[in-house]
Each structure stands twice: as structure tokens, then as C-alpha cells.
Design a protein around this motif. Structure first.
Motif, short mmCIF file in Angstrom:
data_model
loop_
_atom_site.label_atom_id
_atom_site.label_comp_id
_atom_site.label_asym_id
_atom_site.label_seq_id
_atom_site.Cartn_x
_atom_site.Cartn_y
_atom_site.Cartn_z
N GLY A 126 35.31 -17.87 17.55
CA GLY A 126 35.16 -17.88 18.99
C GLY A 126 34.01 -18.77 19.42
N THR A 127 33.75 -18.79 20.71
CA THR A 127 32.69 -19.64 21.24
C THR A 127 31.30 -19.13 20.89
OG1 THR A 127 32.83 -18.43 23.34
CG2 THR A 127 34.11 -20.45 23.15
N ASP A 128 31.21 -17.90 20.38
CA ASP A 128 29.92 -17.35 19.97
C ASP A 128 29.68 -17.49 18.47
OD1 ASP A 128 31.90 -15.60 19.24
OD2 ASP A 128 30.92 -13.80 20.04
N THR A 201 27.23 -22.30 28.99
CA THR A 201 28.56 -21.95 28.51
C THR A 201 29.02 -22.91 27.43
OG1 THR A 201 29.22 -21.01 30.65
CG2 THR A 201 30.99 -21.73 29.19
N VAL A 202 29.67 -22.36 26.42
CA VAL A 202 30.33 -23.15 25.37
C VAL A 202 31.82 -22.89 25.45
CG1 VAL A 202 30.64 -23.42 22.87
CG2 VAL A 202 28.34 -23.12 23.81
N ILE A 203 32.61 -23.95 25.33
CA ILE A 203 34.06 -23.82 25.32
C ILE A 203 34.65 -24.87 24.38
CG2 ILE A 203 34.32 -25.33 27.35
CD1 ILE A 203 36.77 -23.57 28.14
N TYR A 204 35.72 -24.51 23.70
CA TYR A 204 36.36 -25.46 22.80
C TYR A 204 37.28 -26.39 23.58
CZ TYR A 204 34.56 -22.70 18.96
OH TYR A 204 33.72 -22.05 18.09
N VAL A 214 40.78 -22.03 16.93
CA VAL A 214 39.62 -21.50 17.63
C VAL A 214 40.07 -20.64 18.81
CG1 VAL A 214 38.05 -23.37 16.96
CG2 VAL A 214 39.48 -23.62 19.00
N ASP A 215 39.14 -19.82 19.30
CA ASP A 215 39.44 -18.85 20.34
C ASP A 215 38.53 -19.07 21.55
OD1 ASP A 215 40.11 -16.66 21.85
OD2 ASP A 215 39.28 -15.17 20.47
#
Length: 280
Positions: A126-128, A201-204, A214-215
Motif C-alpha cells: 500500500g501507500t504506507d 499524500t502518497v499515491i501510486y 500495488v494498493d
């Protein structure tokens, strides 16, 4: 919502070439910048300034009056650390610090899967997910993500970090999961700009692929809903692809070929990237 001024770095690059026109329609003034001599015909409202990311005195004046910066400028391959230090590390600091001094509200940053490239694809991170860079290039992405986090915590300057997987033509098996189409790239950047509040914020950056590794669930509030799916290319790609070697890091890890090369050695040299940048 129309902004007064947006700044795009890396405007001469392949991804920048697809962002210039839609960004120009979102603002009264789009200032595009890169180290190239020129970037072709300018769109209405767009101007171009040649500047070196590693030189604060060249970057600082460009951000005056800007609402947001879309920061796509960098060396986009693995290189020796000394070559990446200026544009990829110091360049990011220069953008954030100049942005802070000019009251820029938000920075949208082209991060990369290579910030977490040593995670296994099967882990569906995930993004974390904690940073696990696969190269000095990936390390620069980790640095800039942490820089953005710090400027939010200490100075309340927002940023969205787009961990792009592979925004290129689908011509290999890895890309069936990692593809980000240009239309979805534009949609992703638009959501990173027009979402009212993002903090850090982080996003793929990945399309709606059946095989995406990825999620993005924890970044769903951005409203990024990709439409394209690389599965349309699967039959042709897999027909020419040998069975995966499960001992090969390039096959099993998120970073693909970047996870397999020695530090300082090109990852792109192991790939077939078609330079299909948009012409103006």
C-alpha cells in the motif's frame, strides 16, 4: 477551479510533454521549465524558461506568484550518486524551499515505484509501505518524499507524491501490471491539483490493470479512478515472453530491472522504452 499560475518542471521530458496542454487549460499562466534550449510551440498561456534545478538562484524567481508546482524534472535513470545529487536531491530541496519562500500552496511530485522497489510484487504493498529504494535514483525519491513530509509537518506546505510505476508503452510482461497510460497520468495529476486538501499524500501512478501489484486504497480520497487496463495487451505480450525466472529480482521485485542492476548502473538500459513524447 482555474489557478492563476502553475509551474511545470521537466517540461521537455516525455511525461512533461503530455502534461503541458492540460495544465495550460487549468491556469491563466503556465510556466514550463527544463534545461533544454526549447520545447516546441507553446500552448496559449504557456511560457518557457530554461533553468537548472540544481541552481537555487535560477529556480527561485520562477516560482514567484505560483499557486502550485508540478515537479517532474530530474534525471530519470539510475546513475552514480554524484550525477544525481544536483538535479534529483538538491533540485528537490530547491523546489520546496523556493516554493515555501514564495508561498506556494502545493507541490505535485513525480516520485517512483523505485522508492519501494525492493518490496516483493506479491506483497501487494500500500501507500504506507516503508521505503526500500532499489537504486540511488530510488533513494532520491525517498529523500523527496521525506522532504515533502517534513515541509508539511513543519511548514504546512502540501504535497502529493505520485509513485509512478511505468508510464510507457506496454511491450513487456512487467508492464501488464505497472502500466500508467498517458490519459490516466493526466487524470492523476489533475486530481492531485484540484483536490481541496491533501496534506502530505502518497499515491501510486498506475492504471486500472488487472495485474497491478500495488494498493491505492488509502489514497482513495483524491478521487483518482483510472480507466485504462493493460490486459488489452496481454495476449500479444505474453506470446513473446519466456517463463519467469523466480530467482531474478527483475521478475519478482517491484523495481523490475532497477532492482537487479548494480548501484550506479542504468536501469533503463535493461528496458525497451519507446520515446513517444507528444510533439508540438
Amino acid at each position: 477551479m482555474k489557478f492563476k499560475k502553475l509551474v511545470l518542471t521537466g517540461a521537455a521530458g516525455r511525461l512533461g510533454s503530455y502534461l503541458r496542454e492540460p495544465l495550460s487549460k487549468m491556469c491563466d499562466e503556465l510556466l514550463s521549465t527544463d534545461i533544454a534550449e526549447e520545447i516546441g510551440t507553446l500552448y496559449p498561456g504557456e511560457s518557457y524558461a530554461r533553468a537548472d534545478l540544481a541552481k537555487f538562484d535560477e529556480i527561485h524567481p520562477l516560482l514567484e506568484g505560483a499557486d502550485m508546482v508540478i515537479h517532474f524534472g530530474a534525471i530519470v535513470d539510475e546513475k552514480p550518486f554524484e550525477e544525481l545529487l544536483g538535479p534529483n536531491f538538491i533540485g528537490s530541496y530547491n523546489i520546496w524551499e523556493a516554493g515555501y519562500q514564495h508561498g506556494v500552496r502545493r507541490i505535485v511530485y513525480a516520485s517512483s515505484i523505485h522508492a519501494v522497489g525492493m518490496h516483493k510484487k506479491r506483497d501487494f504493498i500500500g501507500t504506507d509501505a516503508p521505503h526500500r529504494p532499489d537504486t540511488f535514483y530510488g533513494l532520491a525519491k525517498c529523500f523527496t518524499e521525506d522532504l515533502g513530509s517534513m515541509y508539511w509537518d513543519k511548514r504546512q506546505m502540501e504535497s502529493v507524491h505520485l509513485r509512478i510505476l511505468s508510464a510507457a508503452q506496454v511491450n513487456n510482461a512487467r508492464a501488464l501490471g505497472s502500466w500508467l497510460s498517458y490519459d490516466d497520468l493526466i487524470h492523476l495529476v489533475t486530481r492531485a491539483i484540484d483536490t481541496p486538501s491533501v496534506g502530505f499524500t502518497v499515491i501510486y501512478g498506475v492504471s486500472n490493470n488487472d495485474r497491478a501489484p500495488v494498493d491505492n486504497a488509502k489514497a482513495a480520497f483524491l478521487g483518482y479512478r483510472p480507466k485504462d487496463n493493460a490486459e488489452q495487451f496481454a495476449e500479444a505480450v505474453l506470446a513473446d515472453t519466456p517463463a519467469a525466472d523466480v530467482t531474478d529480482p527483475a521478475e519478482m521485485l517491484q523495481g523490475g530491472p532497477f532492482a537487479a542492476v548494480d548501484l550506479g548502473q542504468s536501469g533503463l538500459a535493461q528496458m525497451t522504452i519507446v520515446d513517444d513524447r507528444k510533439k508540438t
